[in-house]
Design a protein around this motif. Sequence first.
Motif, PDB file in Angstrom:
ATOM      1  N   ALA A  47      43.751  34.284  42.983  1.00  0.00           N
ATOM      2  CA  ALA A  47      43.198  33.490  41.767  1.00  0.00           C
ATOM      3  C   ALA A  47      43.529  32.042  41.312  1.00  0.00           C
ATOM      4  CB  ALA A  47      43.234  34.244  40.431  1.00  0.00           C
ATOM      5  N   ASP A  48      44.733  31.770  41.478  1.00  0.00           N
ATOM      6  CA  ASP A  48      45.450  30.456  40.966  1.00  0.00           C
ATOM      7  C   ASP A  48      44.746  29.563  42.140  1.00  0.00           C
ATOM      8  OD1 ASP A  48      46.571  31.510  38.866  1.00  0.00           O
ATOM      9  OD2 ASP A  48      48.769  31.458  39.936  1.00  0.00           O
ATOM     10  N   HIS A  49      44.688  29.820  43.220  1.00  0.00           N
ATOM     11  CA  HIS A  49      44.490  29.146  44.595  1.00  0.00           C
ATOM     12  C   HIS A  49      43.160  28.621  44.237  1.00  0.00           C
ATOM     13  CE1 HIS A  49      45.053  26.978  48.495  1.00  0.00           C
ATOM     14  NE2 HIS A  49      43.684  27.337  48.603  1.00  0.00           N
ATOM     15  N   PHE A  50      42.113  29.603  43.787  1.00  0.00           N
ATOM     16  CA  PHE A  50      40.725  29.262  43.902  1.00  0.00           C
ATOM     17  C   PHE A  50      40.099  28.902  42.461  1.00  0.00           C
ATOM     18  CE2 PHE A  50      41.339  31.392  47.870  1.00  0.00           C
ATOM     19  CZ  PHE A  50      40.589  30.405  48.695  1.00  0.00           C
ATOM     20  N   GLY A  51      41.021  28.916  41.606  1.00  0.00           N
ATOM     21  CA  GLY A  51      40.545  28.740  39.904  1.00  0.00           C
ATOM     22  C   GLY A  51      39.773  29.697  39.275  1.00  0.00           C
ATOM     23  N   LEU A  52      40.242  30.746  39.793  1.00  0.00           N
ATOM     24  CA  LEU A  52      39.657  32.200  38.853  1.00  0.00           C
ATOM     25  C   LEU A  52      40.754  32.335  37.650  1.00  0.00           C
ATOM     26  CD1 LEU A  52      38.872  34.262  42.246  1.00  0.00           C
ATOM     27  CD2 LEU A  52      37.350  32.587  40.586  1.00  0.00           C
ATOM     28  N   THR A  53      40.271  33.148  36.699  1.00  0.00           N
ATOM     29  CA  THR A  53      40.780  33.627  35.364  1.00  0.00           C
ATOM     30  C   THR A  53      41.180  34.894  35.621  1.00  0.00           C
ATOM     31  OG1 THR A  53      39.915  31.710  34.334  1.00  0.00           O
ATOM     32  CG2 THR A  53      40.802  33.722  33.107  1.00  0.00           C
ATOM     33  N   ILE A  54      42.326  35.434  35.390  1.00  0.00           N
ATOM     34  CA  ILE A  54      42.702  36.871  35.428  1.00  0.00           C
ATOM     35  C   ILE A  54      43.291  36.794  34.049  1.00  0.00           C
ATOM     36  CG2 ILE A  54      44.308  38.677  36.131  1.00  0.00           C
ATOM     37  CD1 ILE A  54      44.233  37.610  38.654  1.00  0.00           C
ATOM     38  N   ALA A  55      42.548  37.456  33.094  1.00  0.00           N
ATOM     39  CA  ALA A  55      42.976  37.876  31.833  1.00  0.00           C
ATOM     40  C   ALA A  55      43.713  38.955  31.535  1.00  0.00           C
ATOM     41  CB  ALA A  55      41.707  37.917  30.697  1.00  0.00           C
ATOM     42  N   GLY A  56      44.013  40.007  32.290  1.00  0.00           N
ATOM     43  CA  GLY A  56      44.724  41.169  32.073  1.00  0.00           C
ATOM     44  C   GLY A  56      44.538  42.195  33.155  1.00  0.00           C
ATOM     45  N   THR A  57      45.334  43.120  33.006  1.00  0.00           N
ATOM     46  CA  THR A  57      45.396  44.215  34.209  1.00  0.00           C
ATOM     47  C   THR A  57      45.228  45.491  33.363  1.00  0.00           C
ATOM     48  OG1 THR A  57      47.767  44.663  33.537  1.00  0.00           O
ATOM     49  CG2 THR A  57      47.415  42.973  35.497  1.00  0.00           C
ATOM     50  N   LEU A  58      44.554  46.477  34.230  1.00  0.00           N
ATOM     51  CA  LEU A  58      44.588  48.018  33.485  1.00  0.00           C
ATOM     52  C   LEU A  58      45.600  48.687  33.374  1.00  0.00           C
ATOM     53  CD1 LEU A  58      41.250  49.131  35.677  1.00  0.00           C
ATOM     54  CD2 LEU A  58      41.291  47.449  33.565  1.00  0.00           C
ATOM     55  N   THR A  59      46.817  48.370  34.355  1.00  0.00           N
ATOM     56  CA  THR A  59      48.015  48.841  33.872  1.00  0.00           C
ATOM     57  C   THR A  59      49.117  48.132  34.285  1.00  0.00           C
ATOM     58  OG1 THR A  59      49.367  50.781  34.592  1.00  0.00           O
ATOM     59  CG2 THR A  59      48.011  49.953  36.372  1.00  0.00           C
ATOM     60  N   ASN A  60      50.144  47.967  33.526  1.00  0.00           N
ATOM     61  CA  ASN A  60      51.349  47.109  33.888  1.00  0.00           C
ATOM     62  C   ASN A  60      52.017  47.464  35.025  1.00  0.00           C
ATOM     63  OD1 ASN A  60      51.077  45.213  31.631  1.00  0.00           O
ATOM     64  ND2 ASN A  60      52.087  46.137  30.398  1.00  0.00           N
ATOM     65  N   ASN A  61      52.285  48.919  35.326  1.00  0.00           N
ATOM     66  CA  ASN A  61      52.994  49.347  36.312  1.00  0.00           C
ATOM     67  C   ASN A  61      52.162  50.442  36.915  1.00  0.00           C
ATOM     68  OD1 ASN A  61      54.706  50.599  38.169  1.00  0.00           O
ATOM     69  ND2 ASN A  61      56.379  50.602  36.567  1.00  0.00           N
ATOM     70  N   PRO A  62      51.674  49.980  38.590  1.00  0.00           N
ATOM     71  CA  PRO A  62      50.756  51.286  39.143  1.00  0.00           C
ATOM     72  C   PRO A  62      51.452  52.414  39.385  1.00  0.00           C
ATOM     73  CG  PRO A  62      51.777  49.681  40.621  1.00  0.00           C
ATOM     74  CD  PRO A  62      51.967  48.898  39.334  1.00  0.00           C
ATOM     75  N   GLU A  63      52.559  52.510  39.052  1.00  0.00           N
ATOM     76  CA  GLU A  63      53.325  53.761  39.198  1.00  0.00           C
ATOM     77  C   GLU A  63      53.138  54.746  37.967  1.00  0.00           C
ATOM     78  OE1 GLU A  63      57.271  53.219  40.574  1.00  0.00           O
ATOM     79  OE2 GLU A  63      56.564  51.986  42.352  1.00  0.00           O
ATOM     80  N   ARG A  64      52.726  54.301  36.843  1.00  0.00           N
ATOM     81  CA  ARG A  64      52.615  54.984  35.583  1.00  0.00           C
ATOM     82  C   ARG A  64      51.477  54.851  35.046  1.00  0.00           C
ATOM     83  NH1 ARG A  64      58.094  51.977  33.128  1.00  0.00           N
ATOM     84  NH2 ARG A  64      59.567  52.550  34.773  1.00  0.00           N
ATOM     85  N   SER A  65      50.932  55.755  34.163  1.00  0.00           N
ATOM     86  CA  SER A  65      49.756  55.777  33.395  1.00  0.00           C
ATOM     87  C   SER A  65      50.050  54.665  32.213  1.00  0.00           C
ATOM     88  CB  SER A  65      49.427  56.917  32.756  1.00  0.00           C
ATOM     89  OG  SER A  65      49.326  58.078  33.671  1.00  0.00           O
ATOM     90  N   TYR A  91      43.341  45.561  38.439  1.00  0.00           N
ATOM     91  CA  TYR A  91      44.006  47.112  38.049  1.00  0.00           C
ATOM     92  C   TYR A  91      45.374  46.981  37.929  1.00  0.00           C
ATOM     93  CZ  TYR A  91      44.800  51.977  38.206  1.00  0.00           C
ATOM     94  OH  TYR A  91      45.293  53.163  37.631  1.00  0.00           O
ATOM     95  N   HIS A  92      45.819  45.966  38.713  1.00  0.00           N
ATOM     96  CA  HIS A  92      47.578  45.910  38.720  1.00  0.00           C
ATOM     97  C   HIS A  92      47.765  44.277  38.835  1.00  0.00           C
ATOM     98  CE1 HIS A  92      48.433  46.233  42.791  1.00  0.00           C
ATOM     99  NE2 HIS A  92      49.793  45.988  42.747  1.00  0.00           N
ATOM    100  N   ASP A  93      49.197  43.827  38.512  1.00  0.00           N
ATOM    101  CA  ASP A  93      49.241  42.544  38.860  1.00  0.00           C
ATOM    102  C   ASP A  93      49.679  42.060  39.865  1.00  0.00           C
ATOM    103  OD1 ASP A  93      49.656  40.029  38.030  1.00  0.00           O
ATOM    104  OD2 ASP A  93      51.795  40.474  37.071  1.00  0.00           O
ATOM    105  N   ALA A  94      48.610  41.732  40.932  1.00  0.00           N
ATOM    106  CA  ALA A  94      48.814  41.568  41.998  1.00  0.00           C
ATOM    107  C   ALA A  94      47.996  40.319  42.750  1.00  0.00           C
ATOM    108  CB  ALA A  94      48.273  42.768  43.082  1.00  0.00           C
ATOM    109  N   PHE A  95      47.066  39.800  42.000  1.00  0.00           N
ATOM    110  CA  PHE A  95      46.000  38.792  42.625  1.00  0.00           C
ATOM    111  C   PHE A  95      46.327  37.434  41.985  1.00  0.00           C
ATOM    112  CE2 PHE A  95      44.419  42.969  43.217  1.00  0.00           C
ATOM    113  CZ  PHE A  95      43.873  42.893  44.562  1.00  0.00           C
ATOM    114  N   HIS A  96      47.408  36.998  41.283  1.00  0.00           N
ATOM    115  CA  HIS A  96      47.585  35.628  40.858  1.00  0.00           C
ATOM    116  C   HIS A  96      47.734  34.590  41.635  1.00  0.00           C
ATOM    117  CE1 HIS A  96      47.698  36.784  36.361  1.00  0.00           C
ATOM    118  NE2 HIS A  96      48.275  37.592  36.625  1.00  0.00           N
ATOM    119  N   TYR A  97      48.273  34.772  42.823  1.00  0.00           N
ATOM    120  CA  TYR A  97      48.242  33.967  43.946  1.00  0.00           C
ATOM    121  C   TYR A  97      46.738  33.337  44.457  1.00  0.00           C
ATOM    122  CZ  TYR A  97      53.348  34.457  44.884  1.00  0.00           C
ATOM    123  OH  TYR A  97      54.717  34.425  44.689  1.00  0.00           O
TER     124      TYR A  97
END
Length: 301
Positions: free
Chosen positions: A200-218, A192-198
């Motif tokens: 994902a990176d630790h366990f070899g998962l791929t995050i290709a994008g976010t639903l929103t760049n800023n959770p405070e804005r649409s 949903y937002h850019d929060a889980f890279h730590y």
Amino acid sequence: MIRRRLLCLLLLLLGFTSSAAWAERPLIVTSTHPLALIVKEVAGEQADVRALVPADVSPHHYSMRPSERRSLAEADRIYWLGAGLEPYLQGTMSDSTLVGKTRTLVGAPQNPPENDDHGHHHATGEDPHVWLSPERALAMARRARETLGALDGVDDQAIERNYQGFEQRLVETTERIRAQLEPLQVITLFTYHDAFHYFADHFGLTIAGTLTNNPERSPSARHIAGLQQSLEAARFPCIMTETQLGGDWWRGLDVPQPLAVSRWDPVGGDIPISVGGYTAFLESLADAVSRCRPEQQPEEK
């Protein structure tokens, strides 16, 4: 008869003494729930630990209530990430009545990204969700271990045993999670937002994008268009929604392929603050990713 009465009186006095000692355990307040999970792993039964920001409230929308301000005043020790990662608390933690008992759990920022256009990272340029990294969590537990022993009534040896136990549990838990998630590395996650890279990176998962760049804005129309293109290009896309944020607007996206959906909580709000809580938190995140398996998805009715 007199001897029996004396024995009862002695046991009663011991009970009062024990209860008083238990009631007088130091109070530790952490800025957020995940930090409370980490600190409790080290503090164990040596101290009471609670979080300042309620677990069901996103720090992005947090406004301190009088009762929460009082909990800081009553605390014997306060732990937070520091002004660079939690700027919304900087004014509060700078209060002259709190400065002497506050401690930060992180050191200098590590490898801040060169380009930060998300509007979510803070002045240091570092992702503030450091608790999602098992290595960083262990480092924070180590910093807590170094300062907890200075509190009155705390047994240094118990703190050291707790830390060693946590380190061992963390190693075992991350090994299990790695084995659990290894078959899922082909899945492409969209958070949903850019929060889980730590995590994902630790366990070899791929995050290709976010639903929103800023959770405070649409999200902008341009961002939504790019998101849809990324979803269409992904082989096994899975949208990871969050407990504290968002809505179902993304269901209107036209993706011509099966789209898995799961939900996870970046602060572990449902995890009790107890010994074993942080490792249970990591396991809950891994289980959420596991629900991205196509066979785990409920059939549409």
